[in-house]
Design a protein around this motif. Structure first.
Motif, PDB file in Angstrom:
ATOM      1  N   LEU A 187      17.210  -4.759   4.359  1.00 61.16           N
ATOM      2  CA  LEU A 187      16.799  -4.332   3.020  1.00 61.16           C
ATOM      3  C   LEU A 187      17.838  -4.653   1.949  1.00 61.16           C
ATOM      4  N   ASP A 188      18.929  -5.285   2.325  1.00 55.62           N
ATOM      5  CA  ASP A 188      20.016  -5.518   1.372  1.00 55.62           C
ATOM      6  C   ASP A 188      19.562  -6.287   0.135  1.00 55.62           C
ATOM      7  N   ASN A 189      18.657  -7.230   0.309  1.00 50.69           N
ATOM      8  CA  ASN A 189      18.196  -8.040  -0.817  1.00 50.69           C
ATOM      9  C   ASN A 189      16.846  -7.593  -1.377  1.00 50.69           C
ATOM     10  N   ALA A 190      16.375  -6.441  -0.923  1.00 48.67           N
ATOM     11  CA  ALA A 190      15.099  -5.926  -1.425  1.00 48.67           C
ATOM     12  C   ALA A 190      15.220  -5.580  -2.908  1.00 48.67           C
ATOM     13  N   THR A 191      14.167  -5.868  -3.657  1.00 52.56           N
ATOM     14  CA  THR A 191      14.176  -5.547  -5.083  1.00 52.56           C
ATOM     15  C   THR A 191      13.637  -4.147  -5.366  1.00 52.56           C
ATOM     16  N   LYS A 192      12.871  -3.601  -4.418  1.00 54.12           N
ATOM     17  CA  LYS A 192      12.341  -2.249  -4.597  1.00 54.12           C
ATOM     18  C   LYS A 192      11.956  -1.676  -3.242  1.00 54.12           C
ATOM     19  N   VAL A 193      12.420  -0.476  -2.958  1.00 54.10           N
ATOM     20  CA  VAL A 193      12.053   0.252  -1.741  1.00 54.10           C
ATOM     21  C   VAL A 193      11.670   1.664  -2.164  1.00 54.10           C
ATOM     22  N   GLN A 194      10.435   2.055  -1.861  1.00 56.01           N
ATOM     23  CA  GLN A 194       9.955   3.349  -2.326  1.00 56.01           C
ATOM     24  C   GLN A 194       9.126   4.030  -1.246  1.00 56.01           C
ATOM     25  N   ASP A 195       9.475   5.277  -0.929  1.00 52.03           N
ATOM     26  CA  ASP A 195       8.712   6.054   0.041  1.00 52.03           C
ATOM     27  C   ASP A 195       7.380   6.466  -0.566  1.00 52.03           C
ATOM     28  N   VAL A 196       6.321   6.408   0.251  1.00 46.22           N
ATOM     29  CA  VAL A 196       4.994   6.817  -0.199  1.00 46.22           C
ATOM     30  C   VAL A 196       4.847   8.331  -0.107  1.00 46.22           C
ATOM     31  N   THR A 197       5.321   8.910   0.992  1.00 44.05           N
ATOM     32  CA  THR A 197       5.335  10.362   1.191  1.00 44.05           C
ATOM     33  C   THR A 197       6.635  10.713   1.914  1.00 44.05           C
ATOM     34  N   PRO A 198       7.011  11.995   1.955  1.00 47.54           N
ATOM     35  CA  PRO A 198       8.227  12.366   2.680  1.00 47.54           C
ATOM     36  C   PRO A 198       8.150  12.094   4.178  1.00 47.54           C
ATOM     37  N   PHE A 199       6.949  12.125   4.755  1.00 43.76           N
ATOM     38  CA  PHE A 199       6.814  12.069   6.204  1.00 43.76           C
ATOM     39  C   PHE A 199       6.491  10.685   6.753  1.00 43.76           C
ATOM     40  N   LEU A 200       5.858   9.842   5.963  1.00 42.22           N
ATOM     41  CA  LEU A 200       5.532   8.499   6.446  1.00 42.22           C
ATOM     42  C   LEU A 200       5.207   7.585   5.284  1.00 42.22           C
ATOM     43  N   THR A 202       6.507   3.601   3.561  1.00 43.83           N
ATOM     44  CA  THR A 202       7.486   3.059   2.622  1.00 43.83           C
ATOM     45  C   THR A 202       7.001   1.698   2.150  1.00 43.83           C
ATOM     46  N   THR A 203       7.037   1.452   0.835  1.00 42.76           N
ATOM     47  CA  THR A 203       6.676   0.141   0.299  1.00 42.76           C
ATOM     48  C   THR A 203       7.960  -0.640   0.008  1.00 42.76           C
ATOM     49  N   ILE A 204       7.913  -1.947   0.300  1.00 45.22           N
ATOM     50  CA  ILE A 204       9.104  -2.790   0.200  1.00 45.22           C
ATOM     51  C   ILE A 204       8.753  -4.068  -0.547  1.00 45.22           C
ATOM     52  N   LYS A 228       7.139   5.172  10.248  1.00 47.73           N
ATOM     53  CA  LYS A 228       5.754   5.106  10.725  1.00 47.73           C
ATOM     54  C   LYS A 228       4.937   3.977  10.108  1.00 47.73           C
ATOM     55  N   VAL A 229       4.999   3.780   8.799  1.00 50.76           N
ATOM     56  CA  VAL A 229       4.225   2.744   8.115  1.00 50.76           C
ATOM     57  C   VAL A 229       5.143   2.041   7.116  1.00 50.76           C
ATOM     58  N   ALA A 230       5.204   0.712   7.186  1.00 51.37           N
ATOM     59  CA  ALA A 230       5.993  -0.073   6.233  1.00 51.37           C
ATOM     60  C   ALA A 230       5.073  -1.092   5.568  1.00 51.37           C
ATOM     61  N   VAL A 231       5.073  -1.105   4.245  1.00 48.14           N
ATOM     62  CA  VAL A 231       4.188  -1.962   3.468  1.00 48.14           C
ATOM     63  C   VAL A 231       5.039  -3.022   2.764  1.00 48.14           C
ATOM     64  N   PHE A 232       4.833  -4.287   3.100  1.00 47.92           N
ATOM     65  CA  PHE A 232       5.590  -5.393   2.519  1.00 47.92           C
ATOM     66  C   PHE A 232       4.684  -6.159   1.554  1.00 47.92           C
ATOM     67  N   TYR A 233       5.087  -6.214   0.294  1.00 48.51           N
ATOM     68  CA  TYR A 233       4.275  -6.872  -0.727  1.00 48.51           C
ATOM     69  C   TYR A 233       4.709  -8.324  -0.944  1.00 48.51           C
ATOM     70  N   ASP A 234       3.778  -9.115  -1.495  1.00 52.74           N
ATOM     71  CA  ASP A 234       4.046 -10.498  -1.930  1.00 52.74           C
ATOM     72  C   ASP A 234       4.615 -11.351  -0.799  1.00 52.74           C
ATOM     73  N   LEU A 439       2.953  -2.944   8.483  1.00 53.19           N
ATOM     74  CA  LEU A 439       3.364  -2.723   9.877  1.00 53.19           C
ATOM     75  C   LEU A 439       3.368  -1.223  10.126  1.00 53.19           C
ATOM     76  N   TRP A 440       2.828  -0.825  11.256  1.00 55.14           N
ATOM     77  CA  TRP A 440       2.919   0.590  11.597  1.00 55.14           C
ATOM     78  C   TRP A 440       3.169   0.737  13.081  1.00 55.14           C
TER      79      TRP A 440
END
Length: 441
Positions: A187-200, A202-204, A228-234, A439-440
């Motif tokens: 994630l070092d070069n990620a431009t934005k990392v944001q959790d969707v909820t506290p429990f599961l 994350t959008t990247i 649990k769930v990772a969402v990678f855009y673009d 990915l989940w």
């Protein structure tokens, strides 16, 4: 982990272990809903009637039906070592409209299957999945314009017959990242990392999956196990060749799974396709219910259900087809300590017979590639990487609790189903954008 989801458009999926919900959003969603008539006697001969999703009664040929836990059961099987406490939900794909009225498929890979110490298998006898199907309406015609992802269009071949899945050893790649001094450096070069909820969830943004090193892939596996769930855009990911998607990406995380009852891209059976066009819905059927949302966990009837799953859509609508995920870890944590302790002593029967019958009834292209199976899994499982405990039940495939009377089993399962479905504060709703990969675990 466990998650539930619903999704739009054409997509690809590589699967491990989660729980999802299918939902219908306008013309873009399909729901995997069907009913099977209960049988009172143990064995029924061929040509018995099977109630399908649209409420009609259709005869099923060339089959012997065996009542399994009160359900009509023709016969089928999959892969993955069951040592994990994760529940994943079958992704329900809402196909996106793809040129004019054609909606493209959703593809998925199932990989990294885990082993179940409580494994038991039951296969019905005398099962012949021969059944007529209409593939003509699902094939593009010569006068249609070129479609970039035409390789992913569905292919149905009822002559494909696969042997039962063999058990295998699996090591979750996330295990290797546990000793990494910087386990989230991908994630070092990620431009934005944001959790969707506290429990599961994350959008990247700013991370390209097809550029990751092996070390970074291990880190992704660990990240997905934790969130649990990772969402990678673009993502440029979806423009890779099917060979790269399967053998470079999917196989890295474990043995790929071939779904026993779905269409596939021609020559690529490891992709799990969800397809819908203007004339046919080949995976998820419409229902006369108030909602077509269905919470479920993929192929939990397998001895070694999927581990990490990769899902992507080729085309997405402006709105609709969202995918919902629920954390079975947090669902477990919300229960009282004494109830959790009791549930940890229980095992649950998971069945693939009804899914096979649904296909043979004329749905899903009429394909059954492997004989159906039943397997027994712990009601509470432990994740092999994180050590978290999670519920492992879902309406679609869980049938009964071993050793309990019917009223006891039904009561506990219904309580857990309701708890999972109503847990809005430990659910995440993922909205799709073009070139999204989810990915989940």
């Amino acid at each position: 982990m466990d998650v539930i989801r619903t999704s739009p458009g054409t997509s690809c999926r590589l699967c491990e272990d989660k729980m999802m919900a299918s939902t219908d959003f306008g013309d873009f969603a399909d729901a995997r809903i069907w009913k099977v008539r209960r049988l009172e006697n143990e064995v029924q001969e061929s040509w018995k009637e099977c109630m399908v999703a649209d409420g009609s009664i259709r005869p099923l040929k060339y089959m012997q039906y065996t009542a399994k836990n009160g359900w009509l059961a023709p016969t089928s099987s999959i892969d993955r070592p069951p040592q994990k406490q994760v529940v994943y939900k079958n992704c329900v794909a809402n196909e996106m409209i793809l040129r004019s009225s054609r909606n493209l498929p959703m593809l998925s890979f199932f990989s990294s299957n885990r082993a179940n110490p409580a494994y038991k298998s039951t296969v019905a006898d005398e099962y012949d999945p021969s059944e007529d199907y209409d593939a003509k309406a699902t094939q593009p015609t010569a006068d249609e314009p070129f479609y970039k992802y035409s390789w992913a269009l569905p292919h149905f071949d009822p002559s494909i017959k696969l042997p039962p899945l063999e058990p295998f050893d699996h090591v979750d790649p996330g295990q290797r990242a546990l000793t990494d001094p910087k386990p989230a450096s991908f994630l070092d070069n990620a431009t934005k990392v944001q959790d969707v909820t506290p429990f599961l969830g994350t959008t990247i943004e700013g991370v390209q999956l097809n550029k990751l090193s092996d070390r970074e892939r291990d880190q992704v596996a660990l990240f997905v196990a934790k969130r649990k769930v990772a969402v990678f855009y673009d993502q440029d990911f979806i423009d890779e060749s099917p060979e790269w998607l399967l053998h470079n990406w999917g196989s890295y995380f474990g043995r790929l799974h071939i779904h026993p009852c779905s269409g596939q891209p021609k020559d690529y059976p490891e992709f799990h396709l969800v397809y819908r066009d203007g004339n046919n819905t080949l995976n998820f059927e419409q229902s006369d219910r108030f909602s077509t949302t269905l919470w479920h966990s993929d192929v939990t009837y397998e001895q070694q259900p999927p581990g990490i799953t990769t899902l992507f859509l080729f085309d997405t609508p402006e709105v609709g087809g969202d995918t919902l995920f629920v954390s079975q870890v947090e669902a477990y944590n919300r229960l009282s300590p004494s109830f959790r302790s009791y549930l940890e002593t229980l095992q649950v029967v998971h069945s693939g017979f009804e899914q096979a019958a649904h296909s043979l009834a004329g749905k899903r292209g009429g394909v059954v590639k492997r004989d159906p199976v039943q397997n027994v899994h712990p009601l509470v499982r432990v994740h092999p990487v994180t050590g978290e405990k999670a519920l492992y039940v879902n309406r679609q495939f869980s049938r009964s609790i071993v050793g309990l009377k019917t009223e006891e089993s039904d009561g506990i399962l219904e309580l857990l189903y309701s708890h999972i479905e109503k847990g809005a504060d430990f659910q995440a709703r993922i909205r799709w954008r073009p070139r999204t990969v989810v990915l989940w675990d």
